[in-house]
Design a protein around this motif. Structure first.
Motif, PDB file in Angstrom:
ATOM      1  N   ILE A 110      43.321  36.022  47.149  1.00 47.30           N
ATOM      2  CA  ILE A 110      41.641  36.392  46.758  1.00 47.30           C
ATOM      3  C   ILE A 110      42.019  36.398  45.228  1.00 47.30           C
ATOM      4  CG2 ILE A 110      39.731  38.556  46.760  1.00 47.30           C
ATOM      5  CD1 ILE A 110      41.237  39.693  48.743  1.00 47.30           C
ATOM      6  N   VAL A 111      40.841  35.291  45.457  1.00 42.69           N
ATOM      7  CA  VAL A 111      40.266  35.288  43.561  1.00 42.69           C
ATOM      8  C   VAL A 111      39.334  35.354  43.871  1.00 42.69           C
ATOM      9  CG1 VAL A 111      40.226  33.233  42.398  1.00 42.69           C
ATOM     10  CG2 VAL A 111      42.286  33.236  43.899  1.00 42.69           C
ATOM     11  N   ALA A 112      39.094  36.832  42.658  1.00 37.59           N
ATOM     12  CA  ALA A 112      38.021  36.968  42.191  1.00 37.59           C
ATOM     13  C   ALA A 112      37.249  36.790  40.812  1.00 37.59           C
ATOM     14  CB  ALA A 112      38.201  38.378  41.930  1.00 37.59           C
ATOM     15  N   ASN A 113      35.710  36.769  40.679  1.00 39.50           N
ATOM     16  CA  ASN A 113      35.048  37.482  39.757  1.00 39.50           C
ATOM     17  C   ASN A 113      35.192  38.333  38.509  1.00 39.50           C
ATOM     18  OD1 ASN A 113      33.781  36.095  37.316  1.00 39.50           O
ATOM     19  ND2 ASN A 113      32.235  36.836  38.547  1.00 39.50           N
ATOM     20  N   HIS A 114      36.020  38.500  37.580  1.00 38.38           N
ATOM     21  CA  HIS A 114      35.584  39.404  36.616  1.00 38.38           C
ATOM     22  C   HIS A 114      34.899  40.415  35.791  1.00 38.38           C
ATOM     23  CE1 HIS A 114      37.868  43.234  35.724  1.00 38.38           C
ATOM     24  NE2 HIS A 114      38.848  42.349  35.293  1.00 38.38           N
ATOM     25  N   ALA A 115      34.150  40.665  36.556  1.00 36.10           N
ATOM     26  CA  ALA A 115      32.461  41.146  35.815  1.00 36.10           C
ATOM     27  C   ALA A 115      32.023  42.747  35.514  1.00 36.10           C
ATOM     28  CB  ALA A 115      31.103  41.551  36.589  1.00 36.10           C
TER      29      ALA A 115
ATOM     30  N   ARG B 251      45.204  48.889  52.327  1.00 39.01           N
ATOM     31  CA  ARG B 251      47.022  49.505  52.658  1.00 39.01           C
ATOM     32  C   ARG B 251      47.514  48.197  51.855  1.00 39.01           C
ATOM     33  NH1 ARG B 251      45.630  51.792  57.666  1.00 39.01           N
ATOM     34  NH2 ARG B 251      44.393  53.614  56.681  1.00 39.01           N
ATOM     35  N   ARG B 252      47.666  46.796  52.637  1.00 36.76           N
ATOM     36  CA  ARG B 252      49.053  45.731  51.906  1.00 36.76           C
ATOM     37  C   ARG B 252      48.333  44.797  50.722  1.00 36.76           C
ATOM     38  NH1 ARG B 252      54.138  46.017  53.404  1.00 36.76           N
ATOM     39  NH2 ARG B 252      53.701  43.481  53.607  1.00 36.76           N
ATOM     40  N   THR B 253      47.452  45.501  49.960  1.00 36.56           N
ATOM     41  CA  THR B 253      46.687  44.498  49.115  1.00 36.56           C
ATOM     42  C   THR B 253      48.106  44.722  47.571  1.00 36.56           C
ATOM     43  OG1 THR B 253      44.845  44.229  50.397  1.00 36.56           O
ATOM     44  CG2 THR B 253      44.912  43.670  47.950  1.00 36.56           C
ATOM     45  N   ALA B 254      47.988  43.951  47.148  1.00 35.56           N
ATOM     46  CA  ALA B 254      48.323  44.331  45.716  1.00 35.56           C
ATOM     47  C   ALA B 254      47.374  43.804  44.670  1.00 35.56           C
ATOM     48  CB  ALA B 254      50.018  44.260  44.801  1.00 35.56           C
ATOM     49  N   VAL B 255      47.507  44.508  43.112  1.00 36.21           N
ATOM     50  CA  VAL B 255      47.140  43.641  41.870  1.00 36.21           C
ATOM     51  C   VAL B 255      47.113  43.111  41.406  1.00 36.21           C
ATOM     52  CG1 VAL B 255      44.528  43.714  40.575  1.00 36.21           C
ATOM     53  CG2 VAL B 255      44.838  44.624  43.181  1.00 36.21           C
ATOM     54  N   GLY B 256      47.276  41.297  40.675  1.00 35.65           N
ATOM     55  CA  GLY B 256      47.462  41.139  39.307  1.00 35.65           C
ATOM     56  C   GLY B 256      46.465  41.606  38.499  1.00 35.65           C
ATOM     57  N   VAL B 257      47.456  42.426  36.592  1.00 34.15           N
ATOM     58  CA  VAL B 257      46.283  42.540  35.804  1.00 34.15           C
ATOM     59  C   VAL B 257      47.395  42.131  34.618  1.00 34.15           C
ATOM     60  CG1 VAL B 257      44.845  44.602  37.614  1.00 34.15           C
ATOM     61  CG2 VAL B 257      47.262  44.459  35.951  1.00 34.15           C
ATOM     62  N   VAL B 258      46.161  42.211  33.710  1.00 35.15           N
ATOM     63  CA  VAL B 258      46.848  41.257  32.641  1.00 35.15           C
ATOM     64  C   VAL B 258      47.535  42.444  31.899  1.00 35.15           C
ATOM     65  CG1 VAL B 258      46.562  40.920  30.435  1.00 35.15           C
ATOM     66  CG2 VAL B 258      45.337  39.559  31.527  1.00 35.15           C
ATOM     67  N   GLY B 259      49.307  42.328  31.533  1.00 39.84           N
ATOM     68  CA  GLY B 259      50.327  42.922  31.379  1.00 39.84           C
ATOM     69  C   GLY B 259      49.922  43.741  29.486  1.00 39.84           C
ATOM     70  N   ASP B 260      49.232  43.010  28.879  1.00 38.68           N
ATOM     71  CA  ASP B 260      49.723  43.448  27.542  1.00 38.68           C
ATOM     72  C   ASP B 260      48.250  44.414  27.524  1.00 38.68           C
ATOM     73  OD1 ASP B 260      51.106  41.416  26.803  1.00 38.68           O
ATOM     74  OD2 ASP B 260      48.947  40.474  26.076  1.00 38.68           O
ATOM     75  N   HIS B 261      47.042  44.817  28.384  1.00 39.51           N
ATOM     76  CA  HIS B 261      46.506  46.051  28.261  1.00 39.51           C
ATOM     77  C   HIS B 261      47.224  47.152  29.376  1.00 39.51           C
ATOM     78  CE1 HIS B 261      42.829  48.505  27.893  1.00 39.51           C
ATOM     79  NE2 HIS B 261      43.143  49.036  29.468  1.00 39.51           N
TER      80      HIS B 261
ATOM     81  N   THR C  65      48.910  40.505  50.461  1.00 38.51           N
ATOM     82  CA  THR C  65      47.090  40.004  50.213  1.00 38.51           C
ATOM     83  C   THR C  65      47.605  40.592  48.513  1.00 38.51           C
ATOM     84  OG1 THR C  65      45.675  40.073  51.952  1.00 38.51           O
ATOM     85  CG2 THR C  65      44.715  40.149  49.696  1.00 38.51           C
ATOM     86  N   VAL C  66      47.163  39.565  47.749  1.00 40.62           N
ATOM     87  CA  VAL C  66      47.323  39.732  46.120  1.00 40.62           C
ATOM     88  C   VAL C  66      45.544  38.933  45.777  1.00 40.62           C
ATOM     89  CG1 VAL C  66      48.461  38.082  44.514  1.00 40.62           C
ATOM     90  CG2 VAL C  66      49.528  38.509  46.474  1.00 40.62           C
ATOM     91  N   VAL C  67      45.287  39.804  44.763  1.00 39.80           N
ATOM     92  CA  VAL C  67      44.574  40.038  44.204  1.00 39.80           C
ATOM     93  C   VAL C  67      44.153  39.200  42.919  1.00 39.80           C
ATOM     94  CG1 VAL C  67      42.311  40.898  43.683  1.00 39.80           C
ATOM     95  CG2 VAL C  67      42.852  41.831  45.669  1.00 39.80           C
ATOM     96  N   ILE C  68      44.109  38.383  41.809  1.00 39.39           N
ATOM     97  CA  ILE C  68      43.731  38.163  40.964  1.00 39.39           C
ATOM     98  C   ILE C  68      42.897  37.555  40.633  1.00 39.39           C
ATOM     99  CG2 ILE C  68      46.465  37.104  41.022  1.00 39.39           C
ATOM    100  CD1 ILE C  68      45.308  34.629  41.391  1.00 39.39           C
ATOM    101  N   PHE C  69      42.620  37.724  38.895  1.00 37.34           N
ATOM    102  CA  PHE C  69      41.111  37.688  38.382  1.00 37.34           C
ATOM    103  C   PHE C  69      41.600  36.722  37.150  1.00 37.34           C
ATOM    104  CE2 PHE C  69      41.409  41.705  39.671  1.00 37.34           C
ATOM    105  CZ  PHE C  69      39.503  42.338  40.270  1.00 37.34           C
ATOM    106  N   PRO C  70      40.957  35.415  37.919  1.00 35.83           N
ATOM    107  CA  PRO C  70      41.954  34.431  36.694  1.00 35.83           C
ATOM    108  C   PRO C  70      41.534  33.750  35.528  1.00 35.83           C
ATOM    109  CG  PRO C  70      41.074  33.034  38.706  1.00 35.83           C
ATOM    110  CD  PRO C  70      40.307  34.531  38.880  1.00 35.83           C
ATOM    111  N   GLU C  71      40.131  34.807  34.985  1.00 40.44           N
ATOM    112  CA  GLU C  71      39.335  34.424  34.049  1.00 40.44           C
ATOM    113  C   GLU C  71      40.491  34.911  33.153  1.00 40.44           C
ATOM    114  OE1 GLU C  71      34.987  34.231  34.823  1.00 40.44           O
ATOM    115  OE2 GLU C  71      36.672  35.967  36.160  1.00 40.44           O
TER     116      GLU C  71
END
Length: 156
Positions: free
Chosen positions: A57-62, A80-90, A131-137
């Motif tokens: 899942i490629v999502a807009n980050h608003a 229940r089977r979803t992981a979310v990628g976030v910017v590690g620096d924050h 399932t993987v969620v990323i916010f590519p912006e």
């Protein structure tokens, strides 16, 4: 090691006891607050429901609420089977913040330098049925429209 600090791994967040805790946090806490405080219209869940297996899942980050809203609207089996990628620096610059986000939202750090050990995390999760969620912006949108995708963490 990142900027002289260790980057925290979150594989432990996908173990059964943490998944049970996350279910409580998401259903009792996050989902009930989202439903009480926000009016959200969701389109396309029927299409997502037809998928058999993992999805990217490629999502807009608003907003700061994007992850909470997205996860609270997914069907339970998918959520229940979803992981979310976030910017590690924050999110991964302190033990408390990284642990809290990993427990509540099953986050993992996105490190965008080539050769980084975490670059393979999304692919590994997908291969194991997550399932993987990323916010590519790499950051929230300033105007609500999709921004330029970022591939170098120096741009973030």
């Amino acid at each position: 090691m990142r900027n002289g600090r260790p980057v925290r791994r979150t594989n432990w967040a996908r173990l059964a006891p943490v998944r049970a805790l996350r279910e409580c946090v998401q259903v009792v806490g996050v989902k009930s607050v989202m439903r009480k405080e926000l009016s959200v219209e969701v389109y396309g869940l029927d299409v997502l429901g037809q998928l058999d297996g993992p999805a990217l899942i490629v999502a807009n980050h608003a907003s700061h609420l994007d992850t909470a809203v997205l996860l609270s609207t997914l069907p339970a089996k998918r959520r229940r089977r979803t992981a979310v990628g976030v910017v590690g620096d924050h999110f991964f610059n302190s033990w408390l913040r990284s642990s809290a986000s990993a427990i509540a939202f099953n986050t993992f750090p996105i490190q965008q330098h080539s050769g980084d050990v975490f670059a393979s995390t999304p692919a590994r999760l997908l291969a194991h049925g997550w399932t993987v969620v990323i916010f590519p912006e790499g950051s929230r949108s300033r105007d609500g429209f999709v921004g330029q995708f970022r591939v170098d963490s120096a741009e973030m």
